[in-house]
Design an enzyme around this catalytic site. Sequence first.
Site, PDB file in Angstrom:
ATOM      1  N   ASP A   1       0.818  -1.214   0.000  1.00  0.00           N
ATOM      2  CA  ASP A   1       0.000   0.000   0.000  1.00  0.00           C
ATOM      3  C   ASP A   1       0.849   1.260   0.000  1.00  0.00           C
ATOM      4  O   ASP A   1       2.037   1.221   0.223  1.00  0.00           O
ATOM      5  CB  ASP A   1      -0.826   0.041   1.286  1.00  0.00           C
TER       6      ASP A   1
ATOM      7  N   LYS B   1      -3.339   3.164  -2.392  1.00  0.00           N
ATOM      8  CA  LYS B   1      -4.602   3.839  -2.653  1.00  0.00           C
ATOM      9  C   LYS B   1      -4.677   5.187  -1.964  1.00  0.00           C
ATOM     10  O   LYS B   1      -4.150   5.363  -0.884  1.00  0.00           O
ATOM     11  CB  LYS B   1      -5.802   3.003  -2.218  1.00  0.00           C
TER      12      LYS B   1
ATOM     13  N   MET C   1      -8.044   8.493   9.398  1.00  0.00           N
ATOM     14  CA  MET C   1      -8.608   8.954   8.117  1.00  0.00           C
ATOM     15  C   MET C   1      -9.556  10.131   8.333  1.00  0.00           C
ATOM     16  O   MET C   1     -10.612  10.211   7.697  1.00  0.00           O
ATOM     17  CB  MET C   1      -9.366   7.804   7.412  1.00  0.00           C
TER      18      MET C   1
HETATM   19  N1  SAH Z   1      -4.285  -0.075   9.402  1.00  0.00           N
HETATM   20  C1  SAH Z   1      -3.757   1.223   9.670  1.00  0.00           C
HETATM   21  C2  SAH Z   1      -4.757   2.306   9.446  1.00  0.00           C
HETATM   22  C3  SAH Z   1      -5.218   2.401   8.032  1.00  0.00           C
HETATM   23  S1  SAH Z   1      -6.277   3.737   7.754  1.00  0.00           S
HETATM   24  C4  SAH Z   1      -3.192   1.267  11.088  1.00  0.00           C
HETATM   25  O1  SAH Z   1      -3.414   0.356  11.860  1.00  0.00           O
HETATM   26  O2  SAH Z   1      -2.477   2.210  11.396  1.00  0.00           O
HETATM   27  C5  SAH Z   1      -5.154   4.988   7.270  1.00  0.00           C
HETATM   28  C6  SAH Z   1      -5.065   6.042   8.337  1.00  0.00           C
HETATM   29  O3  SAH Z   1      -4.126   5.655   9.323  1.00  0.00           O
HETATM   30  C7  SAH Z   1      -4.572   7.389   7.868  1.00  0.00           C
HETATM   31  O4  SAH Z   1      -5.578   8.131   7.257  1.00  0.00           O
HETATM   32  C8  SAH Z   1      -4.138   8.002   9.176  1.00  0.00           C
HETATM   33  O5  SAH Z   1      -5.239   8.418   9.911  1.00  0.00           O
HETATM   34  C9  SAH Z   1      -3.563   6.808   9.883  1.00  0.00           C
HETATM   35  N2  SAH Z   1      -2.104   6.736   9.728  1.00  0.00           N
HETATM   36  C10 SAH Z   1      -1.401   5.705   9.240  1.00  0.00           C
HETATM   37  N3  SAH Z   1      -0.086   5.964   9.315  1.00  0.00           N
HETATM   38  C11 SAH Z   1       0.042   7.188   9.864  1.00  0.00           C
HETATM   39  C12 SAH Z   1       1.153   8.004  10.222  1.00  0.00           C
HETATM   40  N4  SAH Z   1       2.411   7.618  10.011  1.00  0.00           N
HETATM   41  N5  SAH Z   1       0.905   9.193  10.797  1.00  0.00           N
HETATM   42  C13 SAH Z   1      -0.346   9.606  11.018  1.00  0.00           C
HETATM   43  N6  SAH Z   1      -1.429   8.878  10.689  1.00  0.00           N
HETATM   44  C14 SAH Z   1      -1.236   7.670  10.139  1.00  0.00           C
END
Ligand code: SAH
Length: 491
Positions: A35, A57, A171
């Site tokens: 991803d 995506k 998100m």
């Molecule tokens: N499965 C992922 C989340 C996927 S949804 C998890 O467990 O972290 C994607 C969202 O994750 C982004 O829109 C943001 O809100 C958050 N996110 C992922 N990586 C991030 C990062 N390094 N810093 C801030 N937000 C992050």
Amino acid sequence: MNGNVILVGAGPGDPGLLTEKGRRALEQAQVVVFDRLVSPAILALIPAEAETIDVGKEASHHLVPQEQINRILLDKALEGKRVVRLKGGDPFLFGRGGEELELLEENGISFQVIPGVTSALSVPAYAGIPVTHRDFCSSLHIITGHARAGAELHIDFDALRRTGGTLVFLMGVTSLPRICRGLLEAGMERTMPAAVIERGTLPGQRKVISTLEALPEAAKAAAIKSPAVIVVGKVCSLSDRFDWFSRLPLAGKRVVVTRPADRSGSLTERLRCLGAEVVDYPCIRTVPREPAAELDRAVSELSRYRWLVFTSPVGPRIFFDRLRAAGKDARALAGVKLAAIGPKTAAGLSACGLTADLIPSTYDSPSLAAAMTDVEGPVLLCRASRGSSALPELFQKRGIPFTDVPCYDTVYENPDPAPVRDLLAEPVLVTFTSASTVRGFAESLSGADLSSVLGCCIGRQTAEEAKKYGIAAVTAKEATIESLVECIKEV
Ligand code: SAH
């Protein structure tokens, strides 16, 4: 036979937060489907032979539709491949991991899930926010702030307020004003501490700490973009006190590491742990001589020599490979004294079960030669084919017979210069661990203006080489990686 699929959580961005198990799965993968949010340092662990498929995506306009991703996983597994599906954070937390398993399960494909460090917990942690604290709350709620295309956000703000717990929204950047308004309308205090953290755990991490009422404006003023985590709750008030990440000694510093890829690991890792943004740019590589006629001859005449001298950690390894190839072992070195240019080279010897008799107090060739005062009899020098002339010259001057055996060649890697060229517009630190890394760096960027580069050099000779190319240089106090890291901290 069918292959299998492993769903791997890559963590939030800091490559150190990939799990051991995830790393092993990645190293054994034949196909990796990944991803957008997976960091380049983690992608670098994928074996060169593996097929990589980028299905990254963007919110609302998916590059590859979900059904197609599911199909790719199934097809590759049916081809008999070991497939890794690499996803940001944890694969089951708003990661559609469940959806991806359905088709596999229906088709009898075997799969495993390796959880990851989720951004929902780790990003607040890197911003100094413990998601729970006994003084402030007794629950934590993770909510998606993403509304399906064209649809309204469906969040029960009343219910969330009543929990009194910490709220973490993923998100949620686009919906931030809507989220804050919803909570206010549900009766949450205007002054409730709230935070938004962008690119958490990465060197470019930014955070905005505010109140529920003022957060949307503050985030807008700071131009906060996705990916970002929103945290609402009293625990956000601890963020400044516990802000360890932005206080790391190398926070905000960008460092290019020119060490050979197979040896860069520890330097890169150390700099990252100190908060630096590290760009790996391996400029040289050492290649054992093939055939090793000169070394083989020296090995066959070992008893002639009184001293054996190594000037880098790869030296002992290559020497012992040839020793074994000749049907001999360490006993062939009885009566031969061993000199190592520094502690890492001495460690290379101890890995072969031997202790260096001599390590100079300054780890460079002139000091090594100077330390070899009471040398009698011939010296065997096992080192790079284009090693510095300091050692041979000193031995010559003192009338000590020696044989200089080229054990390995230093070849230039010629890395793609584009990413580093872009960095040259601003001041940038570049580590040089040998004169050859300086040459490899300068050659790969030939014609570029290197005046923005500050070379952090492991020793005097390396610094002199840097200056020849017009690169400003600072030198580590001792020629060790530890000392080089100290030197970088001070600039
Ligand atoms: N499965 C992922 C989340 C996927 S949804 C998890 O467990 O972290 C994607 C969202 O994750 C982004 O829109 C943001 O809100 C958050 N996110 C992922 N990586 C991030 C990062 N390094 N810093 C801030 N937000 C992050």
